[in-house]
Design a protein around this motif. Structure first.
Motif, short mmCIF file in Angstrom:
data_model
loop_
_atom_site.label_atom_id
_atom_site.label_comp_id
_atom_site.label_asym_id
_atom_site.label_seq_id
_atom_site.Cartn_x
_atom_site.Cartn_y
_atom_site.Cartn_z
N LYS A 45 0.82 -1.22 0.00
CA LYS A 45 0.00 0.00 0.00
C LYS A 45 0.85 1.27 0.00
O LYS A 45 0.31 2.37 -0.03
N ILE A 46 2.19 1.11 0.05
CA ILE A 46 3.09 2.26 0.13
C ILE A 46 4.24 2.07 -0.86
O ILE A 46 4.79 0.97 -0.95
N VAL A 47 4.58 3.14 -1.60
CA VAL A 47 5.79 3.15 -2.42
C VAL A 47 6.50 4.47 -2.14
O VAL A 47 5.88 5.47 -1.77
N TYR A 48 7.81 4.46 -2.30
CA TYR A 48 8.61 5.66 -2.14
C TYR A 48 9.11 6.08 -3.51
O TYR A 48 9.51 5.25 -4.32
N ILE A 49 9.08 7.38 -3.76
CA ILE A 49 9.47 7.95 -5.05
C ILE A 49 10.55 8.99 -4.79
O ILE A 49 10.36 9.89 -3.96
N MET A 50 11.68 8.86 -5.49
CA MET A 50 12.72 9.87 -5.41
C MET A 50 12.46 10.90 -6.51
O MET A 50 12.29 10.54 -7.67
N HIS A 51 12.42 12.18 -6.12
CA HIS A 51 12.17 13.27 -7.07
C HIS A 51 13.05 14.45 -6.70
O HIS A 51 12.94 14.97 -5.58
N ASN A 52 13.93 14.85 -7.60
CA ASN A 52 14.85 15.97 -7.37
C ASN A 52 15.61 15.84 -6.05
O ASN A 52 15.75 16.79 -5.29
N GLY A 53 16.05 14.62 -5.75
CA GLY A 53 16.84 14.39 -4.55
C GLY A 53 16.03 14.26 -3.27
O GLY A 53 16.61 14.07 -2.20
N ALA A 54 14.72 14.37 -3.33
CA ALA A 54 13.88 14.24 -2.15
C ALA A 54 13.06 12.95 -2.23
O ALA A 54 12.67 12.52 -3.31
N ARG A 55 12.82 12.36 -1.09
CA ARG A 55 12.05 11.11 -1.02
C ARG A 55 10.59 11.42 -0.68
O ARG A 55 10.30 12.12 0.30
N TYR A 56 9.69 10.93 -1.50
CA TYR A 56 8.25 11.11 -1.30
C TYR A 56 7.61 9.75 -1.03
O TYR A 56 8.06 8.73 -1.55
N ARG A 57 6.56 9.77 -0.24
CA ARG A 57 5.82 8.55 0.09
C ARG A 57 4.45 8.63 -0.56
O ARG A 57 3.70 9.60 -0.34
#
Length: 70
Positions: A45-57
């Motif tokens: 139910k959760i994935v992490y996305i790296m975007h412009n050096g920041a980690r998003y959930r």
């Protein structure tokens, strides 16, 4: 009465030229990727996305909504 602008005219407007040339682009826009959420989440139910050096959930709720947090 002038015709309404189509999407290509709007998307190729000189004000949107990020190259700095100020000229409209006549290249066809690249296709936008589309994924099914099941492809991202798999069995979870959760994935992490790296975007412009920041980690998003990205989290799927019990009601089927999506929540994106930094």
């Amino acid at each position: 009465m002038p015709a309404a602008p189509n999407a290509f005219d709007v998307l190729s407007h000189p004000s949107l030229d990020h190259a700095g040339g100020g000229r409209p682009s006549r290249e066809a826009p690249s296709p936008i990727a589309q994924l099914e959420s099941a492809e991202l989440f798999g069995e979870g139910k959760i994935v992490y996305i790296m975007h412009n050096g920041a980690r998003y959930r990205l989290q799927a709720t019990k009601l089927g909504k999506l929540i994106l947090t930094k």
